[in-house]
Design a protein around this motif. Structure first.
Motif, PDB file in Angstrom:
ATOM      1  N   LEU A 279     -51.497 -11.786 -26.287  1.00 31.88           N
ATOM      2  CA  LEU A 279     -52.096 -11.420 -27.571  1.00 31.88           C
ATOM      3  C   LEU A 279     -51.196 -10.377 -28.232  1.00 31.88           C
ATOM      4  O   LEU A 279     -50.944  -9.322 -27.657  1.00 31.88           O
ATOM      5  N   LYS A 280     -50.725 -10.673 -29.439  1.00 34.07           N
ATOM      6  CA  LYS A 280     -49.758  -9.796 -30.105  1.00 34.07           C
ATOM      7  C   LYS A 280     -50.221  -9.433 -31.510  1.00 34.07           C
ATOM      8  O   LYS A 280     -50.664 -10.289 -32.273  1.00 34.07           O
ATOM      9  N   THR A 281     -50.081  -8.146 -31.826  1.00 33.99           N
ATOM     10  CA  THR A 281     -50.286  -7.663 -33.188  1.00 33.99           C
ATOM     11  C   THR A 281     -48.929  -7.232 -33.715  1.00 33.99           C
ATOM     12  O   THR A 281     -48.266  -6.392 -33.093  1.00 33.99           O
ATOM     13  N   PHE A 282     -48.491  -7.792 -34.827  1.00 34.41           N
ATOM     14  CA  PHE A 282     -47.182  -7.408 -35.367  1.00 34.41           C
ATOM     15  C   PHE A 282     -47.221  -7.465 -36.894  1.00 34.41           C
ATOM     16  O   PHE A 282     -48.066  -8.147 -37.479  1.00 34.41           O
ATOM     17  N   TYR A 306     -51.103 -15.564 -29.209  1.00 34.46           N
ATOM     18  CA  TYR A 306     -52.117 -15.382 -30.233  1.00 34.46           C
ATOM     19  C   TYR A 306     -51.610 -14.262 -31.138  1.00 34.46           C
ATOM     20  O   TYR A 306     -51.197 -13.205 -30.647  1.00 34.46           O
ATOM     21  N   LEU A 307     -51.656 -14.466 -32.437  1.00 38.69           N
ATOM     22  CA  LEU A 307     -51.062 -13.504 -33.358  1.00 38.69           C
ATOM     23  C   LEU A 307     -52.096 -12.873 -34.285  1.00 38.69           C
ATOM     24  O   LEU A 307     -52.975 -13.560 -34.823  1.00 38.69           O
ATOM     25  N   ARG A 308     -51.963 -11.568 -34.456  1.00 30.01           N
ATOM     26  CA  ARG A 308     -52.721 -10.830 -35.470  1.00 30.01           C
ATOM     27  C   ARG A 308     -51.698 -10.137 -36.360  1.00 30.01           C
ATOM     28  O   ARG A 308     -50.816  -9.444 -35.867  1.00 30.01           O
ATOM     29  N   LEU A 309     -51.823 -10.302 -37.639  1.00 30.16           N
ATOM     30  CA  LEU A 309     -50.840  -9.787 -38.586  1.00 30.16           C
ATOM     31  C   LEU A 309     -51.302  -8.433 -39.133  1.00 30.16           C
ATOM     32  O   LEU A 309     -52.417  -8.303 -39.633  1.00 30.16           O
ATOM     33  N   HIS A 310     -50.420  -7.437 -39.015  1.00 36.21           N
ATOM     34  CA  HIS A 310     -50.717  -6.059 -39.400  1.00 36.21           C
ATOM     35  C   HIS A 310     -50.288  -5.853 -40.847  1.00 36.21           C
ATOM     36  O   HIS A 310     -49.085  -5.772 -41.149  1.00 36.21           O
ATOM     37  N   VAL A 311     -51.255  -5.746 -41.749  1.00 40.22           N
ATOM     38  CA  VAL A 311     -50.967  -5.751 -43.191  1.00 40.22           C
ATOM     39  C   VAL A 311     -51.545  -4.522 -43.868  1.00 40.22           C
ATOM     40  O   VAL A 311     -52.694  -4.131 -43.621  1.00 40.22           O
ATOM     41  N   LYS A 312     -50.743  -3.927 -44.738  1.00 35.96           N
ATOM     42  CA  LYS A 312     -51.178  -2.767 -45.520  1.00 35.96           C
ATOM     43  C   LYS A 312     -52.005  -3.263 -46.703  1.00 35.96           C
ATOM     44  O   LYS A 312     -51.576  -4.152 -47.449  1.00 35.96           O
ATOM     45  N   LEU A 313     -53.182  -2.688 -46.855  1.00 34.74           N
ATOM     46  CA  LEU A 313     -54.100  -3.128 -47.906  1.00 34.74           C
ATOM     47  C   LEU A 313     -54.091  -2.108 -49.034  1.00 34.74           C
ATOM     48  O   LEU A 313     -54.591  -0.993 -48.884  1.00 34.74           O
ATOM     49  N   ALA A 328     -48.180 -21.052 -42.527  1.00 33.05           N
ATOM     50  CA  ALA A 328     -46.908 -20.501 -42.047  1.00 33.05           C
ATOM     51  C   ALA A 328     -46.692 -20.772 -40.566  1.00 33.05           C
ATOM     52  O   ALA A 328     -45.557 -20.757 -40.083  1.00 33.05           O
ATOM     53  N   THR A 329     -47.764 -21.028 -39.821  1.00 30.38           N
ATOM     54  CA  THR A 329     -47.641 -21.267 -38.377  1.00 30.38           C
ATOM     55  C   THR A 329     -48.032 -22.690 -37.978  1.00 30.38           C
ATOM     56  O   THR A 329     -48.176 -22.988 -36.792  1.00 30.38           O
ATOM     57  N   CYS A 334     -47.322 -20.929 -31.619  1.00 27.62           N
ATOM     58  CA  CYS A 334     -48.241 -19.779 -31.647  1.00 27.62           C
ATOM     59  C   CYS A 334     -49.554 -20.142 -32.331  1.00 27.62           C
ATOM     60  O   CYS A 334     -49.662 -21.157 -33.026  1.00 27.62           O
ATOM     61  N   ARG A 335     -50.551 -19.294 -32.124  1.00 25.15           N
ATOM     62  CA  ARG A 335     -51.878 -19.503 -32.705  1.00 25.15           C
ATOM     63  C   ARG A 335     -52.230 -18.292 -33.571  1.00 25.15           C
ATOM     64  O   ARG A 335     -52.489 -17.206 -33.055  1.00 25.15           O
ATOM     65  N   PHE A 336     -52.236 -18.480 -34.884  1.00 26.56           N
ATOM     66  CA  PHE A 336     -52.601 -17.363 -35.756  1.00 26.56           C
ATOM     67  C   PHE A 336     -54.114 -17.159 -35.707  1.00 26.56           C
ATOM     68  O   PHE A 336     -54.893 -18.111 -35.783  1.00 26.56           O
ATOM     69  N   CYS A 337     -54.519 -15.889 -35.597  1.00 30.08           N
ATOM     70  CA  CYS A 337     -55.950 -15.578 -35.432  1.00 30.08           C
ATOM     71  C   CYS A 337     -56.548 -14.824 -36.607  1.00 30.08           C
ATOM     72  O   CYS A 337     -57.586 -15.223 -37.144  1.00 30.08           O
ATOM     73  N   CYS A 338     -55.923 -13.726 -37.000  1.00 31.50           N
ATOM     74  CA  CYS A 338     -56.573 -12.871 -37.982  1.00 31.50           C
ATOM     75  C   CYS A 338     -55.593 -11.831 -38.513  1.00 31.50           C
ATOM     76  O   CYS A 338     -54.437 -11.766 -38.078  1.00 31.50           O
TER      77      CYS A 338
END
Length: 401
Positions: A279-282, A306-313, A328-329, A334-338
């Protein structure tokens, strides 16, 4: 006495609609090899075998097949399984009688015989490979602190847990005349433990001080908390073998414990478990949405994760954010999650409002929605959305009338 300590398998978990069967099979096969190599006297499985109380037939078949393969890897090894808070105690015990014939003891709940608690069910003798008695396992399934069974009819409700453990400790001392090592298994949260990765809001977390357990154990095999850790020198959470959520970003493992004699400090060995789907957050530091999407598009095509994308809001999330990330995936392994949205604290700090119950009751539903939206996204709610909420509120009010 040599113990293999594991817990919190959470078989049957679906992660953002993705099945985790491949990961669980990989873990169970690693566990089988560990048992074959280490040849322990007993395996302590300290609860939360399943992720929910109603696992599918396929998940239960996975458990029985793999547990039998693990047992066959060391036929002399005894296995003790206790129910966790995620398990159905009655469902877990359905096959208890059959398992007993194979040296597998399943403890789902505390039983009473003729109105008396059957403490002997929870005190299990352990024999080594040549059949010699080498210790005892005291196995107690998950029980909420307020739900401990009565030992005496006149025990006040708030004293039930204390009296139960006092009586259990007396029964253990009566049985253990040889002064052999004692392993105790419980599924609970101990005061002061590291709960990294757990969400206390969901279902709450009730804590018990370790001093309340009363049993004079040489090793306490804990389940429930997923972050592996020692509590003193005799108690350990072995942790979950694979992460259950993105916040469990620490190594996962099982534990080997050696007890040389009664009173000896346990020798602890930690054996890591490899997860084929990490499980990766990047990225590590949040970036704006378009840059994050470019990073996602360049993620290695063959790498499982499993990917979680770290985004500035800086504003509200783009309405098509999930769709664009999935596209994009689409052709990747990989499996994009949230998303992990990181709000601009300078923008949102000024609009945070904390209301007590009375203040909440004095506000209209639309006022509460306005406050939440501004706190969540750092700007007032758009008028078209406010208009939709007004319409819903009006319809609900008319329906109630």
């Amino acid at each position: 006495m040599k113990i293999l300590h594991t817990s919190d398998w959470h078989l049957g978990q679906e992660f953002y609609s993705y099945s985790r069967t491949e990961e669980h099979v990989a873990f169970l096969e690693q566990l089988e090899e560990i048992v074959r190599k280490e040849q322990p006297d007993v395996m302590a499985l300290s609860g939360d075998i399943y992720h929910n109380a109603t696992p599918s037939n396929a998940v239960m078949r996975l458990f029985t097949d793999k547990l039998d393969a693990i047992r066959a890897a060391c036929p002399a090894m005894q296995i003790v399984v206790i129910a966790g808070n995620h398990d159905s105690s009655s469902r877990l015990e359905v096959t208890r009688t059959l398992w007993d014939h194979l040296g597998v003891h399943v403890i789902g709940h505390v039983e009473k015989t003729e109105g008396q608690i059957d403490f002997k069910k929870h005190i299990l003798p352990v024999r080594n490979k040549v059949g010699e008695l080498c210790g005892y396992v005291v196995a107690l399934p998950h029980i909420f602190p307020h739900s401990f069974p009565l030992v005496n009819d006149d025990t006040p409700r708030e004293e039930r847990q204390k009296v139960f453990f006092q009586t259990l400790a007396e029964k253990v001392n009566e049985v253990n005349q040889e002064q052999l090592p004692v392993v105790m298994m419980v599924h609970m949260a101990l005061t002061g433990c590291n709960i990294t990765g757990h969400d206390e809001v969901r279902g709450g977390m009730e804590y018990t001080d370790i001093s309340e357990l009363k049993v004079d154990f040489d090793y306490l095999a804990l389940g429930h908390i997923h972050c592996p850790q020692m509590i003193g020198e005799r108690a350990r959470y072995c942790g979950s073998p694979i992460p259950v959520n993105f916040e469990e970003n620490y190594p996962h493992s099982v534990t080997i414990v050696d007890l040389s004699e009664r009173g000896a400090v346990p020798a602890i060995s930690i054996l890591p478990i490899h997860n084929p789907w990490p499980l990766k957050t990047f990225p590590h530091d949040a970036v704006d949405f378009e840059e994050a999407l470019r990073l996602l598009e360049s993620y290695p095509s063959e790498e499982k994760a499993y990917l979680r994308l770290h985004v500035k809001l800086t504003d509200v999330p783009p309405h098509n954010a999930m769709e664009r990330a999935c596209l994009a995936t689409a052709d990747k392994a990989c499996r994009f999650c949230c998303f992990q949205w990181e709000k601009n604290e300078e923008t949102t700090a000024s609009v945070r409002t904390f209301l007590d119950v009375d203040q909440m009751k004095a506000r209209s539903p639309l006022d509460i929605a306005d406050l939440y939206y501004e706190s969540r996204f750092g700007q007032p709610m758009q008028e078209d959305l406010r208009g939709l909420l007004k319409q819903v509120i009006r319809q609900v009010s008319q329906s109630d009338q």
